[in-house]
Write a protein that holds these residues in place. Structure first.
Motif, short mmCIF file in Angstrom:
data_model
loop_
_atom_site.label_atom_id
_atom_site.label_comp_id
_atom_site.label_asym_id
_atom_site.label_seq_id
_atom_site.Cartn_x
_atom_site.Cartn_y
_atom_site.Cartn_z
N THR A 29 0.83 -1.20 0.00
CA THR A 29 0.00 0.00 0.00
C THR A 29 0.87 1.25 0.00
O THR A 29 0.64 2.19 -0.76
N GLY A 33 1.13 3.14 -3.41
CA GLY A 33 0.50 4.45 -3.22
C GLY A 33 1.47 5.58 -3.46
O GLY A 33 1.15 6.57 -4.13
N PHE A 37 0.73 8.04 -6.45
CA PHE A 37 0.11 9.29 -6.03
C PHE A 37 1.09 10.36 -5.56
O PHE A 37 0.74 11.54 -5.52
N LEU A 182 1.19 13.25 3.06
CA LEU A 182 1.03 12.14 2.13
C LEU A 182 2.34 11.38 1.95
O LEU A 182 2.38 10.15 1.97
N PHE A 186 2.91 7.51 3.21
CA PHE A 186 3.27 6.39 2.33
C PHE A 186 4.62 5.78 2.71
O PHE A 186 4.77 4.55 2.73
#
Length: 239
Positions: A29, A33, A37, A182, A186
């Motif tokens: 993930t 991710g 992203f 973010l 991550f």
């Protein structure tokens, strides 16, 4: 079933599987991710110097909910008849009036001098080919490079688009720092997942050792049961 019917190391084995699955999921993930992203990109020009220089790395937030003045954005330059992704700074958004008059030392935004401490050599009007006065249409952006004397930005795009602007829809993401939530989230997920995977591997190894020890003990007990109690001793009379 009670504890007597449970194989040695069974609990550790189950915990190992759970930890390995969980750790793999968390790591994937975070990794996937982050890759999708908040990807890292290499700067390919000096148009944003000194903020970003050729060969440097930037992190792009592809999940940015909107674009604001001052944001540095990565956008699809095909809207200007070019190819590839360009890096520029948003200096005006829909409804803003951005202007420059010959002889001015700054741009004006909505009638007031625009302070831009980030521009190269402190010269926000360097390279401006001519005066302009643009009211940015809604849903569009006026974009300039920080190296004003070395940036083919909105000032050079009046013939291509409305007021030299670019549509918000062309923006692929905004540049963010490595401390952005973010990015931290991550990357933390990747490291946390790796730690859980390690714990799962240790649990699995411990479970395997317990099973081997239990198997060896069972084999030894079985071998002892097949021999008389006096094996290796002088047999009793009459034996």
């Amino acid at each position: 079933m009670g504890t007597q019917g449970r194989a040695p190391g069974q609990r550790l084995g189950v915990a190992s599987v759970v930890l390995l699955v969980l750790g793999g999921a968390v790591s994937c993930t975070g990794g996937v991710g982050g890759y999708l992203f908040t990807p890292t990109r290499v700067v390919v020009s000096d148009s944003m110097k000194p903020t970003y220089t050729t060969g440097g790395s930037i992190v792009v937030n592809m999940l940015a909910p909107g674009v604001e003045r001052g944001d540095v954005v990565l956008f699809d330059s095909s809207v200007w008849g070019e190819r590839g992704l360009f890096l520029e700074r948003v200096v005006a958004v829909g409804g803003d009036r951005i202007a420059y008059q010959r002889g001015d030392r700054t741009l004006t935004l909505n009638g007031k001098p625009l302070e831009e401490p980030y521009v190269l050599d402190g010269d926000p009007v360097a390279g401006s080919p001519f005066a302009f006065d643009v009211t940015v249409p809604e849903g569009r952006l006026f974009l300039l490079g920080d190296a004003r004397g070395n940036s083919a930005d909105s000032r050079y795009r009046f013939e291509k688009t409305e007021g030299g602007t670019a549509p918000v829809s062309a923006v692929k993401g905004t540049v963010i720092g490595t401390g952005h939530p973010l990015v931290v989230g991550f990357r933390t997920a990747v490291f946390a997942g790796a730690a859980v995977l390690a714990a799962g591997a240790v649990s699995g190894f411990a479970a395997l050792r317990l099973r081997r020890r239990a198997g060896a003990a069972a084999a030894a007990a079985a071998a002892a049961a097949q021999q008389p109690a006096y094996a290796g001793q002088v047999p009793p009379p009459g034996a």
